[in-house]
Design a protein around this motif. Structure first.
Motif, mmCIF file in Angstrom:
data_model
loop_
_atom_site.group_PDB
_atom_site.id
_atom_site.type_symbol
_atom_site.label_atom_id
_atom_site.label_comp_id
_atom_site.label_asym_id
_atom_site.label_seq_id
_atom_site.Cartn_x
_atom_site.Cartn_y
_atom_site.Cartn_z
ATOM 1 N N PRO A 251 5.131 7.658 6.312
ATOM 2 C CA PRO A 251 5.914 6.973 6.674
ATOM 3 C C PRO A 251 7.312 7.563 5.499
ATOM 4 C CG PRO A 251 4.650 5.891 5.857
ATOM 5 C CD PRO A 251 3.940 7.156 6.146
ATOM 6 N N ARG A 252 7.883 8.776 5.175
ATOM 7 C CA ARG A 252 8.236 8.657 4.219
ATOM 8 C C ARG A 252 9.995 8.045 4.261
ATOM 9 N NH1 ARG A 252 7.580 14.704 5.241
ATOM 10 N NH2 ARG A 252 6.866 15.303 2.787
ATOM 11 N N TYR A 253 10.540 7.786 5.448
ATOM 12 C CA TYR A 253 12.020 6.472 5.313
ATOM 13 C C TYR A 253 11.615 5.009 5.691
ATOM 14 C CZ TYR A 253 13.756 10.992 4.666
ATOM 15 O OH TYR A 253 14.224 13.004 4.532
ATOM 16 N N ASP A 254 11.047 5.134 7.066
ATOM 17 C CA ASP A 254 10.399 3.802 7.485
ATOM 18 C C ASP A 254 9.531 4.470 7.831
ATOM 19 O OD1 ASP A 254 11.237 5.449 9.592
ATOM 20 O OD2 ASP A 254 13.405 4.559 9.772
ATOM 21 N N GLY A 255 8.907 2.864 8.658
ATOM 22 C CA GLY A 255 7.639 2.486 9.821
ATOM 23 C C GLY A 255 6.251 2.469 9.461
ATOM 24 N N TYR A 256 5.878 1.757 7.612
ATOM 25 C CA TYR A 256 5.323 1.195 6.699
ATOM 26 C C TYR A 256 4.558 0.500 7.677
ATOM 27 C CZ TYR A 256 2.664 0.220 3.084
ATOM 28 O OH TYR A 256 2.255 -0.293 1.818
ATOM 29 N N LEU A 257 5.153 -0.374 8.391
ATOM 30 C CA LEU A 257 3.768 -1.534 9.810
ATOM 31 C C LEU A 257 3.679 -0.419 10.315
ATOM 32 C CD1 LEU A 257 2.795 -3.992 10.180
ATOM 33 C CD2 LEU A 257 4.981 -4.627 10.959
ATOM 34 N N LYS A 258 4.410 0.334 11.321
ATOM 35 C CA LYS A 258 3.987 0.918 12.510
ATOM 36 C C LYS A 258 2.519 2.318 12.595
ATOM 37 C CE LYS A 258 6.013 3.280 16.440
ATOM 38 N NZ LYS A 258 7.585 3.548 16.899
ATOM 39 N N GLY B 188 -2.720 6.202 -4.111
ATOM 40 C CA GLY B 188 -1.692 5.226 -4.994
ATOM 41 C C GLY B 188 -2.021 4.085 -5.440
ATOM 42 N N ASP B 189 -0.511 3.573 -5.845
ATOM 43 C CA ASP B 189 -0.680 2.242 -5.780
ATOM 44 C C ASP B 189 -0.326 1.724 -3.802
ATOM 45 O OD1 ASP B 189 1.112 0.319 -5.949
ATOM 46 O OD2 ASP B 189 1.725 0.643 -7.767
ATOM 47 N N SER B 190 -0.616 0.381 -3.860
ATOM 48 C CA SER B 190 -0.288 0.149 -2.378
ATOM 49 C C SER B 190 0.778 -0.146 -2.372
ATOM 50 C CB SER B 190 -1.094 -0.917 -2.020
ATOM 51 O OG SER B 190 -1.086 -1.478 -3.463
ATOM 52 N N TRP C 223 1.417 6.794 1.297
ATOM 53 C CA TRP C 223 -0.435 6.086 1.405
ATOM 54 C C TRP C 223 -0.490 5.494 2.336
ATOM 55 C CZ3 TRP C 223 -1.905 9.484 -1.450
ATOM 56 C CH2 TRP C 223 -1.752 10.109 -2.878
ATOM 57 N N ALA C 224 0.290 5.427 3.892
ATOM 58 C CA ALA C 224 -0.302 4.488 4.188
ATOM 59 C C ALA C 224 -0.488 5.071 5.207
ATOM 60 C CB ALA C 224 1.312 3.367 5.182
ATOM 61 N N GLY C 225 -0.621 6.602 5.684
ATOM 62 C CA GLY C 225 -1.040 7.295 6.762
ATOM 63 C C GLY C 225 -2.312 7.241 6.256
ATOM 64 N N ALA C 226 -2.622 7.994 4.915
ATOM 65 C CA ALA C 226 -4.493 8.103 4.020
ATOM 66 C C ALA C 226 -5.166 6.744 4.212
ATOM 67 C CB ALA C 226 -3.616 8.513 2.867
ATOM 68 N N VAL C 227 -4.670 5.609 3.475
ATOM 69 C CA VAL C 227 -5.319 4.643 4.058
ATOM 70 C C VAL C 227 -5.509 3.953 5.728
ATOM 71 C CG1 VAL C 227 -5.481 2.153 3.610
ATOM 72 C CG2 VAL C 227 -4.080 3.205 2.454
ATOM 73 N N SER C 228 -4.776 4.493 6.166
ATOM 74 C CA SER C 228 -4.848 4.401 8.049
ATOM 75 C C SER C 228 -6.192 4.823 8.469
ATOM 76 C CB SER C 228 -3.848 4.156 9.002
ATOM 77 O OG SER C 228 -3.456 5.934 8.554
#
Length: 339
Positions: free
Chosen positions: A84-91, A140-142, A147-152
């Protein structure tokens, strides 16, 4: 033996090509997509195939997934949101985590095998020069949503192995790396090469994130599909994690130069460098990434057949011949929005 294979994200790059290959091998294919990222044009040539059954559904809808999965012997889970470069972190976190859980629940009920699509992004900030399947996953830093994509995806891998342990669901993990090829989806999600090709063919500046010296691997979708089919057909691939990519790698700026030349542009390459701060606070981009595909060679007998130069040449010509159709499939697309 004919199988009923369910493919989530079937209207995406890998999903659409994989569905065709499965149909060509005589399998029945159940395709699932909500067209949020995939394009209808990617599957329009197989929609009328008697062995292809399409379900327009979101992977986080348990009821819709349950209906689509009836009778499936294998589920290939490709549907996901990316960085999510611009938004969509939670999604991104919700779709990738809940979607994977929904798929695994379907597999548990149907006693089906799962092939889970992961990514080389799980290797994150690992400083090694090349990443094997046993390499450390260093993120990296949470607080950095990049990093949301990688974490998921890491969570999805763990969830697959947890279902294998607790519910005896057969699972295989494929970590795709730099896959590109013919697709009607036009955005950074389909890779920088497509953005560069579109820019070169329409005589616009090519947006490059950062300074362009970061290097990435590039593997053609035909090779990715062949490797995935071998995972499906190899019983000893069960319970394994396999990198699928290519040895070919290139810096992003040199990729831009290559595309500009292959497109036949007569002027000097037009580059537009975009600062990472335009994406999000603290955006982190690994400088170099190269995956070790020795395991795919030894375990599956798979070696990429398409070299980078030939693959990019084919990609440029594919775009050139379908440029109007690509525009129609991506209404509202602008290169300004990609930088």
């Amino acid at each position: 033996m004919t199988a009923r294979v369910m493919v989530t994200g079937v209207a995406g790059l890998i999903g659409s090509h994989l569905a065709r290959a499965l149909l060509e091998r005589g399998h029945e294919v159940v395709g699932v997509d909500d067209f949020s990222l995939g394009r209808e044009a990617n599957v329009e040539d197989i929609r009328a195939h008697p062995a292809f059954h399409f379900h327009r559904a979101n992977v986080i809808d348990p009821r819709a997934m349950e209906q689509a999965a009836v009778g499936a012997t294998t589920i290939i889970h490709l549907a996901a949101l990316k960085i999510p470069r611009y938004d969509g972190y939670l999604k991104t976190l919700e779709v990738n985590a809940k979607g994977t859980e929904a798929v695994l629940e379907c597999a548990r009920r149907e006693k089906a095998r799962v092939v889970f699509a992961s990514t080389d992004d799980v290797y994150g900030k690992n400083p090694d020069s090349s990443f094997g399947e046993e390499s450390a996953l260093v993120l990296g830093d949470s607080k950095v949503n990049r990093w949301a994509g990688a974490v998921s995806k890491i969570y999805g891998e763990h969830l697959c192995f947890a279902y294998a342990e607790s519910h005896r669901v057969p699972v295989s993990i494929v970590r795709y790396s730099g896959i590109y090829g013919p697709t009607y989806q036009l955005s950074n999600l389909s890779g920088p090469q497509d953005i560069f090709i579109y820019a070169a063919l329409t005589d616009q500046p090519m947006p490059i994130h950062g300074d362009g010296t970061q290097t990435r691997p590039f593997a053609h979708v035909t090779d990715a599909v062949e490797a995935t089919l071998r995972v499906l057909e190899a019983p000893y691939a069960e319970g394994e994690v396999v990198n699928v990519g290519a040895a070919d790698h290139l810096s992003i700026v040199n990729l831009a130069y290559l595309v500009w030349r292959l497109a036949g542009a007569r002027s000097r390459p037009r580059l537009r460098f975009v600062s990472y701060t335009d994406f999000s606070r603290g955006y982190e981009d690994p400088r170099h990434r190269r995956v070790d595909t020795t395991k795919a060679d030894c375990l599956l007998g798979h070696r990429p057949a398409m070299d980078l130069m030939r693959g990019m040449q084919l990609q440029v010509e594919w775009f050139r011949q379908r440029l109007d159709r690509i525009r129609q499939a991506n209404v509202g697309f602008s290169l300004e929005d990609q930088g």
